[in-house]
Write a protein that holds these residues in place. Structure first.
Motif, PDB file in Angstrom:
ATOM      1  N   LEU A   1       0.768  -1.177   0.076  1.00  0.00           N
ATOM      2  CA  LEU A   1       0.050  -0.038   0.065  1.00  0.00           C
ATOM      3  C   LEU A   1       0.739   1.318  -0.049  1.00  0.00           C
ATOM      4  O   LEU A   1       0.722   2.187  -0.769  1.00  0.00           O
TER       5      LEU A   1
ATOM      6  N   LEU B   1       2.300   1.864  -3.500  1.00  0.00           N
ATOM      7  CA  LEU B   1       1.137   2.188  -4.228  1.00  0.00           C
ATOM      8  C   LEU B   1       0.876   3.822  -4.118  1.00  0.00           C
ATOM      9  O   LEU B   1       0.696   4.452  -5.129  1.00  0.00           O
ATOM     10  N   ASP B   2       1.018   4.254  -2.783  1.00  0.00           N
ATOM     11  CA  ASP B   2       0.512   5.526  -2.370  1.00  0.00           C
ATOM     12  C   ASP B   2       1.775   6.365  -3.050  1.00  0.00           C
ATOM     13  O   ASP B   2       1.684   7.610  -3.701  1.00  0.00           O
TER      14      ASP B   2
ATOM     15  N   LYS C   1       3.576   5.733  -5.632  1.00  0.00           N
ATOM     16  CA  LYS C   1       3.582   6.043  -7.125  1.00  0.00           C
ATOM     17  C   LYS C   1       2.018   6.825  -7.397  1.00  0.00           C
ATOM     18  O   LYS C   1       2.052   7.676  -8.427  1.00  0.00           O
ATOM     19  N   ILE C   2       0.926   6.800  -6.647  1.00  0.00           N
ATOM     20  CA  ILE C   2      -0.442   7.331  -6.942  1.00  0.00           C
ATOM     21  C   ILE C   2       0.057   8.935  -6.863  1.00  0.00           C
ATOM     22  O   ILE C   2      -0.407   9.869  -7.740  1.00  0.00           O
TER      23      ILE C   2
ATOM     24  N   PHE D   1       2.949  10.368  -7.293  1.00  0.00           N
ATOM     25  CA  PHE D   1       3.801  10.538  -8.405  1.00  0.00           C
ATOM     26  C   PHE D   1       2.819  10.829  -9.393  1.00  0.00           C
ATOM     27  O   PHE D   1       3.011  12.137 -10.280  1.00  0.00           O
ATOM     28  N   TYR D   2       1.921  10.178  -9.920  1.00  0.00           N
ATOM     29  CA  TYR D   2       1.223  10.294 -10.992  1.00  0.00           C
ATOM     30  C   TYR D   2       0.276  11.509 -10.762  1.00  0.00           C
ATOM     31  O   TYR D   2       0.054  12.345 -11.702  1.00  0.00           O
ATOM     32  N   ALA D   3      -0.002  11.594  -9.618  1.00  0.00           N
ATOM     33  CA  ALA D   3      -1.003  13.046  -9.383  1.00  0.00           C
ATOM     34  C   ALA D   3      -0.358  14.316  -9.826  1.00  0.00           C
ATOM     35  O   ALA D   3      -0.669  15.232 -10.270  1.00  0.00           O
TER      36      ALA D   3
ATOM     37  N   PHE E   1      -2.650   5.988 -13.709  1.00  0.00           N
ATOM     38  CA  PHE E   1      -3.173   6.546 -12.379  1.00  0.00           C
ATOM     39  C   PHE E   1      -4.386   6.026 -11.937  1.00  0.00           C
ATOM     40  O   PHE E   1      -4.617   5.272 -10.743  1.00  0.00           O
TER      41      PHE E   1
ATOM     42  N   LEU F   1      -3.572   2.135 -10.717  1.00  0.00           N
ATOM     43  CA  LEU F   1      -3.093   2.211  -9.390  1.00  0.00           C
ATOM     44  C   LEU F   1      -4.245   2.480  -8.340  1.00  0.00           C
ATOM     45  O   LEU F   1      -4.144   1.868  -7.399  1.00  0.00           O
TER      46      LEU F   1
END
Lengths: 154, 154
Positions: free
Chosen positions: A132, A135-136, A138-139, A141-143, B111, B114
């Motif tokens: 988790l 994932l957070d 990475k999330i 990062f994409y945000a 995004f 994920l």
DNA sequence: CGCTTGCTTGGAGCGCACTCCAAGGTTTTA
DNA sequence: TAAAACCTTGGAGTGCGCTCCAAGCAAGCG
């Protein structure tokens, strides 16, 4: 034309209201296999298979040989379902079922098995929390990338 | 006589001290497949299979055609390992790998993927905690039963 | 140079957990 | 009472994720 078992089985109760095919009180607890399918979400095939491999206790039969499950059986299936979610192999559950069938003198073994399973579940939870976190990251990062793109385009 | 890949692979590093086959700094990061086996715990077979099914980016090759993994590849395998623990099907991971290969314009899709995975992981954790509660109830039951037996015997 | 160990490939095989089939008998509904 | 829906069995089949094989080339060591 028999068949259709599978087709009719898939997602019977997804959207409709609480058509609760509820449990009957102990004493009148006699369920057909399809009622158990509705309770558990398993297929009838799987229920019969569980029995064949020794994962179920002896299931009652009607005078013509059809299965009649009890509340006890439903409880057992609940437990099996939970253990399945932990990733416990079916063979291990069969082992536990055997211990139960063998009687009271296996209490110690069952205790040990449950404690080991508990440890397993704890470490699985830890692994998932680790994942988790990844994932957070990475999330986020994409945000950020999304925001950067948005401002670039404006 | 080649073979032995499998046998030598199993549990190489269980008890011995921190014989850290550590990562090399970026720039000199060229690992053979067996080094990657040591890092990841996967077998060489699995690493090659991941490549075949499109789960890996293009892996560098030596002048004679042998694989040379980079730190980047190791990072990717780390992520794959974590996602594998969540129960994500390999096909979904391949889909994510494809999005990465397709370039920056897939940021949005990644995004979403994920975030969906994150939700999945959260509900898995919840399930496991539910199971933990059931296990604890049973464990307490058996602990009590054990005490009862002990007092009965005294 | 020879020897051992390691890496290469495509394709076949395996173990798990179902999943389905065929050919009936049973139960419910109209 | 007839049709439709449901249940029975043993055994075969499926999908996933590896896992292994055979035959051959490559690399490092004495």
């Amino acid at each position: 034309m028999t068949v259709m078992e599978t087709t009719s089985t898939t997602r019977t109760d997804s959207c409709a209201g609480p058509r609760q095919v509820d449990r009957r009180p102990d004493g009148q607890d006699k369920y057909t296999i399809s009622e158990v399918v509705a309770f558990t979400g398993l297929t009838a095939h799987t229920l019969r298979w569980y029995e064949r491999i020794g994962l179920m206790p002896h299931i009652d039969r009607s005078h013509t040989g059809q299965r009649r499950y009890s509340n006890r059986d439903l409880d057992w299936l609940d437990l099996v379902g939970k253990l399945r979610l932990t990733g416990m192999p079916v063979a291990d559950m069969v082992r536990y079922a055997e211990l139960v069938r063998e009687g009271d003198h296996t209490y110690g073994d069952r205790f040990e098995l449950l404690k080991a399973t508990r440890e397993d579940v704890l470490s699985r939870i830890a692994e998932l929390q680790d994942t988790l976190a990844v994932l957070d990251r990475k999330i986020n990062f994409y945000a950020d990338a999304g925001r950067a793109l948005a401002s670039e385009r404006s």
